[in-house]
Design a protein around this motif. Sequence first.
Motif, mmCIF file in Angstrom:
data_model
loop_
_atom_site.group_PDB
_atom_site.id
_atom_site.type_symbol
_atom_site.label_atom_id
_atom_site.label_comp_id
_atom_site.label_asym_id
_atom_site.label_seq_id
_atom_site.Cartn_x
_atom_site.Cartn_y
_atom_site.Cartn_z
ATOM 1 N N LEU A 45 41.544 1.002 -4.460
ATOM 2 C CA LEU A 45 41.500 1.913 -3.452
ATOM 3 C C LEU A 45 42.778 2.369 -2.544
ATOM 4 O O LEU A 45 42.531 3.358 -2.216
ATOM 5 C CB LEU A 45 40.345 1.144 -2.570
ATOM 6 N N ASN A 46 43.711 1.570 -2.846
ATOM 7 C CA ASN A 46 44.993 1.727 -2.045
ATOM 8 C C ASN A 46 45.731 2.848 -3.111
ATOM 9 O O ASN A 46 46.441 3.662 -2.747
ATOM 10 C CB ASN A 46 45.927 0.378 -1.965
ATOM 11 N N GLU A 47 45.492 2.415 -4.380
ATOM 12 C CA GLU A 47 46.578 3.030 -5.416
ATOM 13 C C GLU A 47 45.827 4.445 -5.456
ATOM 14 O O GLU A 47 46.712 5.358 -5.796
ATOM 15 C CB GLU A 47 46.608 2.380 -6.655
ATOM 16 N N ALA A 48 44.798 4.786 -5.758
ATOM 17 C CA ALA A 48 44.160 6.128 -6.063
ATOM 18 C C ALA A 48 43.060 6.162 -5.440
ATOM 19 O O ALA A 48 41.962 6.108 -6.040
ATOM 20 C CB ALA A 48 43.941 6.143 -7.554
ATOM 21 N N PRO A 49 43.065 6.449 -4.073
ATOM 22 C CA PRO A 49 41.840 6.712 -3.443
ATOM 23 C C PRO A 49 40.806 7.650 -3.635
ATOM 24 O O PRO A 49 39.385 7.444 -3.528
ATOM 25 C CB PRO A 49 42.266 6.855 -1.806
ATOM 26 N N TYR A 50 41.309 8.999 -4.136
ATOM 27 C CA TYR A 50 40.385 9.817 -4.631
ATOM 28 C C TYR A 50 39.698 9.857 -5.911
ATOM 29 O O TYR A 50 38.837 10.458 -6.400
ATOM 30 C CB TYR A 50 41.105 11.120 -4.476
ATOM 31 N N ASP A 51 40.427 8.852 -6.685
ATOM 32 C CA ASP A 51 39.808 8.541 -8.093
ATOM 33 C C ASP A 51 39.326 7.255 -8.069
ATOM 34 O O ASP A 51 38.597 7.026 -9.455
ATOM 35 C CB ASP A 51 41.161 8.543 -9.347
ATOM 36 N N THR A 52 39.066 6.883 -7.048
ATOM 37 C CA THR A 52 38.033 5.416 -6.989
ATOM 38 C C THR A 52 37.086 5.678 -6.156
ATOM 39 O O THR A 52 36.999 5.633 -4.862
ATOM 40 C CB THR A 52 39.104 4.332 -6.573
ATOM 41 N N PHE A 53 35.852 5.911 -6.708
ATOM 42 C CA PHE A 53 34.474 5.727 -5.912
ATOM 43 C C PHE A 53 33.998 4.429 -5.723
ATOM 44 O O PHE A 53 34.500 3.444 -6.248
ATOM 45 C CB PHE A 53 33.439 6.627 -6.613
ATOM 46 N N ILE A 54 33.476 4.345 -4.576
ATOM 47 C CA ILE A 54 32.935 2.997 -4.167
ATOM 48 C C ILE A 54 31.475 2.910 -4.450
ATOM 49 O O ILE A 54 30.991 1.883 -5.357
ATOM 50 C CB ILE A 54 32.970 2.839 -2.650
ATOM 51 N N TYR A 55 30.637 3.942 -4.378
ATOM 52 C CA TYR A 55 29.083 3.757 -4.987
ATOM 53 C C TYR A 55 28.783 5.401 -4.918
ATOM 54 O O TYR A 55 29.321 6.226 -4.459
ATOM 55 C CB TYR A 55 28.355 2.940 -3.723
ATOM 56 N N SER A 56 28.042 5.524 -5.498
ATOM 57 C CA SER A 56 27.034 6.760 -5.351
ATOM 58 C C SER A 56 25.576 6.568 -5.083
ATOM 59 O O SER A 56 24.923 5.738 -5.134
ATOM 60 C CB SER A 56 27.170 7.770 -6.861
ATOM 61 N N ILE A 57 25.025 7.660 -4.447
ATOM 62 C CA ILE A 57 23.636 7.640 -3.776
ATOM 63 C C ILE A 57 22.981 8.947 -4.266
ATOM 64 O O ILE A 57 23.420 10.125 -4.277
ATOM 65 C CB ILE A 57 23.807 7.601 -2.389
ATOM 66 N N GLU A 58 21.612 8.682 -4.567
ATOM 67 C CA GLU A 58 20.601 9.745 -4.972
ATOM 68 C C GLU A 58 19.965 10.072 -3.592
ATOM 69 O O GLU A 58 19.362 9.210 -3.110
ATOM 70 C CB GLU A 58 19.549 9.098 -6.026
ATOM 71 N N MET A 59 20.397 11.312 -3.148
ATOM 72 C CA MET A 59 20.044 11.842 -1.973
ATOM 73 C C MET A 59 18.476 12.084 -1.801
ATOM 74 O O MET A 59 17.853 12.826 -2.925
ATOM 75 C CB MET A 59 20.771 13.059 -1.545
ATOM 76 N N THR A 60 17.963 11.862 -0.687
ATOM 77 C CA THR A 60 16.682 12.108 -0.408
ATOM 78 C C THR A 60 16.575 13.449 0.371
ATOM 79 O O THR A 60 15.492 14.227 0.185
ATOM 80 C CB THR A 60 15.640 11.026 0.369
ATOM 81 N N ASP A 61 17.627 13.802 1.034
ATOM 82 C CA ASP A 61 17.639 14.981 1.722
ATOM 83 C C ASP A 61 18.988 15.515 1.760
ATOM 84 O O ASP A 61 19.612 15.215 2.740
ATOM 85 C CB ASP A 61 17.020 14.774 3.377
ATOM 86 N N PRO A 62 19.201 16.361 0.852
ATOM 87 C CA PRO A 62 20.595 16.950 0.560
ATOM 88 C C PRO A 62 20.982 17.734 2.149
ATOM 89 O O PRO A 62 22.406 17.899 2.160
ATOM 90 C CB PRO A 62 20.639 17.645 -0.686
ATOM 91 N N SER A 63 20.171 17.974 2.730
ATOM 92 C CA SER A 63 20.523 18.936 4.010
ATOM 93 C C SER A 63 21.217 17.849 5.007
ATOM 94 O O SER A 63 21.877 18.620 5.941
ATOM 95 C CB SER A 63 19.194 19.364 4.656
ATOM 96 N N GLU A 64 21.175 16.657 4.802
ATOM 97 C CA GLU A 64 21.940 15.857 5.630
ATOM 98 C C GLU A 64 23.491 15.800 5.305
ATOM 99 O O GLU A 64 24.317 15.555 6.116
ATOM 100 C CB GLU A 64 21.633 14.345 5.382
ATOM 101 N N LEU A 65 23.917 16.570 4.123
ATOM 102 C CA LEU A 65 25.061 16.962 4.064
ATOM 103 C C LEU A 65 25.940 17.980 4.877
ATOM 104 O O LEU A 65 27.083 18.095 5.121
ATOM 105 C CB LEU A 65 25.375 17.337 2.616
ATOM 106 N N ASN A 66 24.842 18.850 5.582
ATOM 107 C CA ASN A 66 25.354 19.653 6.536
ATOM 108 C C ASN A 66 26.185 19.316 7.656
ATOM 109 O O ASN A 66 25.770 18.225 8.206
ATOM 110 C CB ASN A 66 24.302 20.716 6.946
ATOM 111 N N GLY A 67 27.219 19.718 8.134
ATOM 112 C CA GLY A 67 27.797 19.336 9.359
ATOM 113 C C GLY A 67 29.264 18.272 8.560
ATOM 114 O O GLY A 67 30.049 18.115 9.632
ATOM 115 N N PHE A 68 29.417 17.973 7.528
ATOM 116 C CA PHE A 68 30.555 17.250 6.967
ATOM 117 C C PHE A 68 31.642 18.185 6.926
ATOM 118 O O PHE A 68 31.530 19.445 6.709
ATOM 119 C CB PHE A 68 30.279 16.410 5.777
#
Lengths: 366, 128
Positions: free
Chosen positions: B90-113
């Motif tokens: 996570l220090n060495e390659a933060p954008y190449d290192t995911f922590i977890y992924s999530i199957e969204m129940t409501d993709p509209s929750e992404l609005n506002g990021f």
Amino acid sequence: MKITPLHSVYANLPGTKLVDFGGWEMPIQFEKGILAEHRTVRNAVGLFDVSHMGEILVEGSDALAFLDYLLTNKIVGSEEGRCIYTPMCRDDGGTVDDLLVYVFSGQSCLLVVNAANTDKDFQWIRQVLDAGEWNCKAANVSGNWAQLAVQGPGSLAVMEKISKGFEPGAIPYYRHRRACQTAGVTALVSRTGYTGEDGFEIYCPSADAPRLWDALRAEGALPCGLGARDLLRLEAALPLYGHELTDSISPLEAGLSMFVKLEKEGFIGRDRLLAMKEQGLPRRLYGLEMSESGVPRDGCMVYLSGETSSAGVVTSGGKSLMRESFIALALLENGRVKIGDEVEVDIRGKRKTALIVKKPFYRRSE
Amino acid sequence: MEIKTGLKYTESHEWIKVEDSIAIVGITDYAQDALGDIVFVEVPEVERKVSKGAEVVNIESVKVAEAVYAPVSGTICEINEQLEDEPELLNEAPYDTFIYSIEMTDPSELNGFMDAAEYEEFINNSKE
């Protein structure tokens, strides 16, 4: 916030992170980060600005006798040139501070105390002085001194390169030498440290500190922050005031009985400490090593397996690079556990198992 | 400080990569730098159902413990098991290192990021 004479030398370097440490703005880490700094001290040589430490000068014909009364370790009879580690206790056995006494002569000693405790200590010392008929005086000279620590197996080689007219290698462990020439600066040099490695601590006038810092860096000593210093001392199981020692933790509970000379006549806290020892210490400091992954931190409760009421609390914890595991010091009810026993540490609401292990967690090979 | 385009960002310094109904979550370069050396990552269990804002990950650096909250509701579908032994990724390659992924129940929750430009501005403003 207070700053040291070296603050302007490193504060604006890229990667330097400053934090509030007991009212001082100090570097927690430099560019390479805490783990790299830790490794450098274990394998090569690191350089610390510890100018925030307090210095109190005690002088007069009763200086040593007074310190024998004030402190738990034996000071009277000590040779010039010694550095003596000692707790300083209250009447109730709690710890005012832990400190180093530099014996300059039979009439003069320098006490090096924890930064955050300097004012409290000085007040305490003045109060004890005023209550008796001592032919000596105490002065808080913290503002005059800068202190640099050179630590690691490579520290002697670095010191040899910057020293003139004296052999740093001829200074034995826990001894000091005054008026040494280091990098053209007149300094007090001691073979002491807080990392579990060989090393030196150098005290010089504040104005000379940047010159000494630059010379040590030029010889390859890597600047290290207080984050690495904390991990290093934790592995060496050296107590940190405010964690393993406080106004309500006695040095006996913290495992420092070899620095408490109970056979010494009348010193502050002796009666209570003696009674505590005879009646059995209520708590004792133990070493813990996590069997399950998790970082034990100051304040985490510790339980005997399956019990609901806690047996004590973690005083310091973190990742040990030398053991590749998570370790902690914990103040636990005395006599409930022994080396090898399994206990549980509550880390963020989850109980995780740990073993009671021997201290220190790391000891350098000779 | 690296900020990668094409990702969404939270005010708590996580990045989110969206692939259809899956949100992949990690921490930003700014976050890893602020945390310092990371020594332990506690990831959620796969198939755990989480609601937006729930504490799902615990990241421990040498200095601090930091909780990471779910940016959206859904079901954890993958975790980065490599982090158990190599949290320093996570220090060495933060954008190449995911922590977890999530199957969204409501993709509209992404609005506002935030997008990358907005996140950069957010960081610059929070520095002052």
